[in-house]
Design a protein around this motif. Sequence first.
Motif, short mmCIF file in Angstrom:
data_model
loop_
_atom_site.label_atom_id
_atom_site.label_comp_id
_atom_site.label_asym_id
_atom_site.label_seq_id
_atom_site.Cartn_x
_atom_site.Cartn_y
_atom_site.Cartn_z
N GLU A 1 0.82 -1.22 0.00
CA GLU A 1 0.00 0.00 0.00
C GLU A 1 0.85 1.27 0.00
OE1 GLU A 1 -3.38 0.26 -0.58
OE2 GLU A 1 -3.01 -1.83 -1.11
N PRO A 2 1.87 1.39 0.85
CA PRO A 2 2.74 2.57 0.74
C PRO A 2 3.45 2.65 -0.62
CG PRO A 2 2.98 1.59 2.90
CD PRO A 2 2.16 0.63 2.07
N ARG A 3 3.87 1.50 -1.13
CA ARG A 3 4.54 1.51 -2.45
C ARG A 3 3.60 2.02 -3.53
NH1 ARG A 3 7.69 -3.50 -5.50
NH2 ARG A 3 9.26 -2.11 -6.42
N LYS A 4 2.36 1.55 -3.49
CA LYS A 4 1.37 2.00 -4.47
C LYS A 4 1.18 3.52 -4.36
CE LYS A 4 -3.54 1.44 -5.55
NZ LYS A 4 -4.79 0.86 -5.05
N ALA A 5 1.05 4.04 -3.15
CA ALA A 5 0.87 5.48 -2.96
C ALA A 5 2.09 6.26 -3.46
CB ALA A 5 0.61 5.79 -1.49
N LEU A 6 3.28 5.77 -3.18
CA LEU A 6 4.49 6.44 -3.63
C LEU A 6 4.60 6.41 -5.15
CD1 LEU A 6 6.91 5.09 -0.90
CD2 LEU A 6 6.31 7.51 -1.27
N ASP A 7 4.31 5.24 -5.74
CA ASP A 7 4.34 5.12 -7.21
C ASP A 7 3.33 6.07 -7.84
OD1 ASP A 7 6.36 3.20 -7.04
OD2 ASP A 7 5.00 1.50 -7.36
N GLU A 8 2.12 6.14 -7.27
CA GLU A 8 1.09 7.02 -7.81
C GLU A 8 1.47 8.49 -7.68
OE1 GLU A 8 -2.56 5.85 -5.88
OE2 GLU A 8 -2.79 4.09 -7.17
N ALA A 9 2.32 8.82 -6.71
CA ALA A 9 2.80 10.19 -6.55
C ALA A 9 3.99 10.49 -7.45
CB ALA A 9 3.15 10.45 -5.09
N GLY A 10 4.42 9.48 -8.23
CA GLY A 10 5.49 9.69 -9.20
C GLY A 10 6.86 9.17 -8.79
N ALA A 11 6.99 8.63 -7.58
CA ALA A 11 8.28 8.12 -7.13
C ALA A 11 8.64 6.83 -7.87
CB ALA A 11 8.24 7.84 -5.63
N THR A 12 9.92 6.53 -7.87
CA THR A 12 10.42 5.24 -8.33
C THR A 12 10.79 4.47 -7.07
OG1 THR A 12 11.29 6.16 -10.37
CG2 THR A 12 12.21 4.05 -9.66
N THR A 13 10.14 3.31 -6.85
CA THR A 13 10.39 2.51 -5.66
C THR A 13 11.13 1.24 -6.03
OG1 THR A 13 8.22 1.47 -5.89
CG2 THR A 13 8.37 3.39 -4.44
N LYS A 14 12.10 0.88 -5.20
CA LYS A 14 12.87 -0.34 -5.45
C LYS A 14 13.00 -1.14 -4.16
CE LYS A 14 15.25 1.40 -9.35
NZ LYS A 14 15.86 0.82 -10.45
N ILE A 15 12.71 -2.43 -4.26
CA ILE A 15 12.90 -3.32 -3.11
C ILE A 15 14.38 -3.66 -3.02
CG2 ILE A 15 12.45 -5.62 -2.19
CD1 ILE A 15 9.62 -5.39 -3.34
N VAL A 16 14.95 -3.35 -1.87
CA VAL A 16 16.34 -3.65 -1.54
C VAL A 16 16.31 -4.73 -0.48
CG1 VAL A 16 18.48 -2.73 -0.57
CG2 VAL A 16 17.07 -1.28 -2.08
N SER A 17 17.07 -5.81 -0.67
CA SER A 17 16.99 -6.92 0.27
C SER A 17 18.28 -7.71 0.33
CB SER A 17 15.86 -7.86 -0.16
OG SER A 17 15.75 -8.95 0.74
N PRO A 18 18.58 -8.28 1.51
CA PRO A 18 19.69 -9.22 1.60
C PRO A 18 19.35 -10.54 0.91
CG PRO A 18 18.62 -9.00 3.74
CD PRO A 18 17.98 -8.01 2.82
N LYS A 19 18.08 -10.74 0.61
CA LYS A 19 17.65 -11.95 -0.12
C LYS A 19 17.99 -11.78 -1.60
CE LYS A 19 15.32 -14.80 1.31
NZ LYS A 19 15.54 -16.11 1.84
#
Length: 188
Positions: free
Chosen positions: A26-44
């Motif tokens: 849900e936060p990712r969706k809101a950020l993407d809709e606001a124009g941000a580029t979101t990336k999952i960063v993980s030790p996996k």
Amino acid sequence: MAKDTLQGFNVAILVTDGFEQVELTEPRKALDEAGATTKIVSPKHQRVRAWNMTDWGIDLPVDVELDQAKPEDFDALLLPGGVINPDSLRIEPNAITFAKAFFDAGKPVAAICHGPWTVIETGSARGRRMTSWPSLKTDLNNAGADWVDQEAVVDKGLVTSRSPDDIPAFNRETIKLFSGGRGQRHAT
């Protein structure tokens, strides 16, 4: 929220297996809709697995493996909760170093539910007014934070929220904080 509020803004979402699904999606969706580029960063490597309230949830692709991630490539950090995810991240030295770099650079950070455990490990909780899942109250107070029971708290470049029920307020305050954080990225 305007579609271009966060245009050109890069947000790292630091997680490992066991993040609470809605606290990422849900936060990712809101950020993407606001124009941000979101990336999952993980030790996996390749994929991370969500926890969906009472059982395992969806798998999501890892965009940047933690050992390849550079904090200077991002403008802000999102720390979803769930119990498993932040409990695992807080004993991962590279995750703490990565998260601490955002605080050290004065970049905005958002943490929900158990996500503040990571904030504690960076040493950045001290002197901040914060909220979290209620079971973290003592941990945050012991780390020098002023814990309050509110749906969203913004203090010194950090927004925190308690639970999935608070996601609308968390998203609103995160976007507001992040949009005010433009220009905080430091090139190195």
